[in-house]
Design an enzyme around this catalytic site. Structure first.
Site, PDB file in Angstrom:
ATOM      1  N   ASN A   1     -10.301   1.068  -0.183  1.00 50.06           N
ATOM      2  CA  ASN A   1      -8.386   0.117   0.111  1.00 50.06           C
ATOM      3  C   ASN A   1      -7.523  -0.155  -1.271  1.00 50.06           C
ATOM      4  O   ASN A   1      -8.217  -0.867  -1.696  1.00 50.06           O
ATOM      5  CB  ASN A   1      -8.080  -0.511   0.989  1.00 50.06           C
ATOM      6  CG  ASN A   1      -6.997   0.031   1.500  1.00 50.06           C
ATOM      7  OD1 ASN A   1      -5.463  -0.131  -0.068  1.00 50.06           O
ATOM      8  ND2 ASN A   1      -5.929  -0.973   2.337  1.00 50.06           N
TER       9      ASN A   1
ATOM     10  N   HIS B   1      -3.016   7.646   3.103  1.00 48.58           N
ATOM     11  CA  HIS B   1      -3.710   5.595   2.222  1.00 48.58           C
ATOM     12  C   HIS B   1      -5.099   5.951   2.804  1.00 48.58           C
ATOM     13  O   HIS B   1      -5.204   5.815   4.004  1.00 48.58           O
ATOM     14  CB  HIS B   1      -1.953   5.143   2.813  1.00 48.58           C
ATOM     15  CG  HIS B   1      -2.818   3.630   1.952  1.00 48.58           C
ATOM     16  ND1 HIS B   1      -3.449   3.287   0.906  1.00 48.58           N
ATOM     17  CD2 HIS B   1      -2.586   2.587   2.876  1.00 48.58           C
ATOM     18  CE1 HIS B   1      -4.017   1.959   1.213  1.00 48.58           C
ATOM     19  NE2 HIS B   1      -3.991   1.778   2.247  1.00 48.58           N
TER      20      HIS B   1
ATOM     21  N   CYS C   1       1.423  -1.382   0.142  1.00 51.02           N
ATOM     22  CA  CYS C   1      -0.257  -0.179  -0.223  1.00 51.02           C
ATOM     23  C   CYS C   1       0.603   1.219   0.269  1.00 51.02           C
ATOM     24  O   CYS C   1       0.685   2.161   0.274  1.00 51.02           O
ATOM     25  CB  CYS C   1      -1.026   0.059   1.356  1.00 51.02           C
ATOM     26  SG  CYS C   1      -2.365  -1.426   0.720  1.00 51.02           S
TER      27      CYS C   1
END
Length: 331
Positions: A288, A258, A121
């Site tokens: 996500n 994020h 990520c």
């Protein structure tokens, strides 16, 4: 406080942004029909309402290519001007060639270096930092940096604690060398000792991990442990970025984090004493999207008019590995 005046250094300025999402939208109610969950259960734990899911032909390279086209148009840059392409992804089309090479070919930008960065990520933040180093060193003048993922293709749709979290999408930025403003500093970290708290137990060299029954290509995560480590790591890397530039948290105009979990985002904003009105949030609509999340959020913030030239932005991310990092920049 304000950052020191430029002293002849080269900066990497974001000249344009772009993003692209698959057409298919999967809502929480849709998910409740295929796994034991509910809209309320997902929203209260993650803040997610829906996510986009890649369909046939919507590969990681195709999503990244579409985002790149928009970023190039926004920057007023032709593909022939690009002298570096870096893609952050953990879901490449192929083991090789890299997704960056596939996008390079689609753009018709052959000749320049093109490669992928896999930091889960944190991939886009790592890729952006790498491109910044090329520009600072004078070995690139116009870089294309992309974060692109098709995470839903490695989701176990029977595992409700993970399948509700992830979505697909891509974001891109064009960086240009500038003598006055741009990226002030980047800060990257990793801790491989925590790998089994968030990982995919399948690879080429190691193959299937024998201690993971029915492993397959899927995401395994210890959610509570990841949450605790993420909040602590992001607190640290935020302080590191501000301290490195002699800035105070109140100097920040925007936090672009994020988009993993709304609770993590809120915890970081609270630590910075920032109202949520100064935080870009897309997790409710995108889920996500791993390395795609920060550039997706950035592009939305720019195109909506929220982020303006001259403002101070803090980008940050945390991902499997563990990896984490931040980018402090004057937009």
């Amino acid at each position: 406080m304000s950052e020191p005046a430029a002293t002849g250094r080269i900066y990497s300025r974001i000249a344009g942004t772009g993003s692209h999402l698959p057409a298919k939208v999967l809502t929480n109610d849709d998910l409740s029909k295929i796994v034991d969950t509910s809209d309320e259960w997902i929203r209260t734990r993650t803040g997610i309402r829906e996510r986009h899911v890649a369909g046939e032909g919507e590969t990681t390279s195709e999503l990244g290519y579409q985002a790149a086209l928009k970023a190039l148009q926004a920057a007023g840059v032709e593909a022939s001007e690009i002298d570096l392409i870096i893609v952050g992804t953990t879901t490449p089309d192929l083991i090789f060639p890299s997704t960056a090479c596939l996008i390079q070919h689609k753009l018709g930008a052959s000749g320049c270096p093109a490669f992928d960065v896999n930091a889960a990520c944190s991939g886009f933040v790592f890729a952006l930092s790498t491109a910044d180093q090329f520009i600072r060193a004078g070995t690139a003048k116009t870089a294309l940096v992309i974060g692109s993922e098709t995470l839903t293709r490695m989701v176990d749709w029977t595992e409700r604690t993970t399948c509700v979290l992830f979505g697909d999408g891509a974001g891109a930025v064009v960086l240009k060398a500038d003598s006055e403003t741009g990226i002030l500093s980047t800060h990257l970290h990793a801790d491989g000792g925590k790998k089994e708290l968030l990982w995919n137990p399948v690879g080429v060299s190691a193959g299937f991990q024998p201690d993971q029954p029915n492993a397959g290509v899927r995401i395994l995560m210890s959610g509570n442990e990841v949450f605790k480590h993420a909040v602590k790591a992001l607190d640290s890397v935020v302080d590191e970025a501000l301290d490195a530039n002699g800035l105070d948290k109140h100097d920040l105009d925007w936090l672009i984090p994020h988009q993993a979990n709304l609770r993590i985002i809120e915890a970081t904003a609270k630590r910075l004493d920032m109202p949520m009105e100064q935080v870009i949030v897309t997790v409710d609509r995108h889920g996500n999207t791993s390395s795609g999340s920060v550039p997706l959020a950035l592009d939305e913030a720019v195109r909506s008019g929220k982020v303006q030239r001259g403002q101070l932005l803090l980008l940050e991310a945390f991902g499997g590995g563990f990896t984490w990092g931040s980018v402090l920049l004057r937009y």
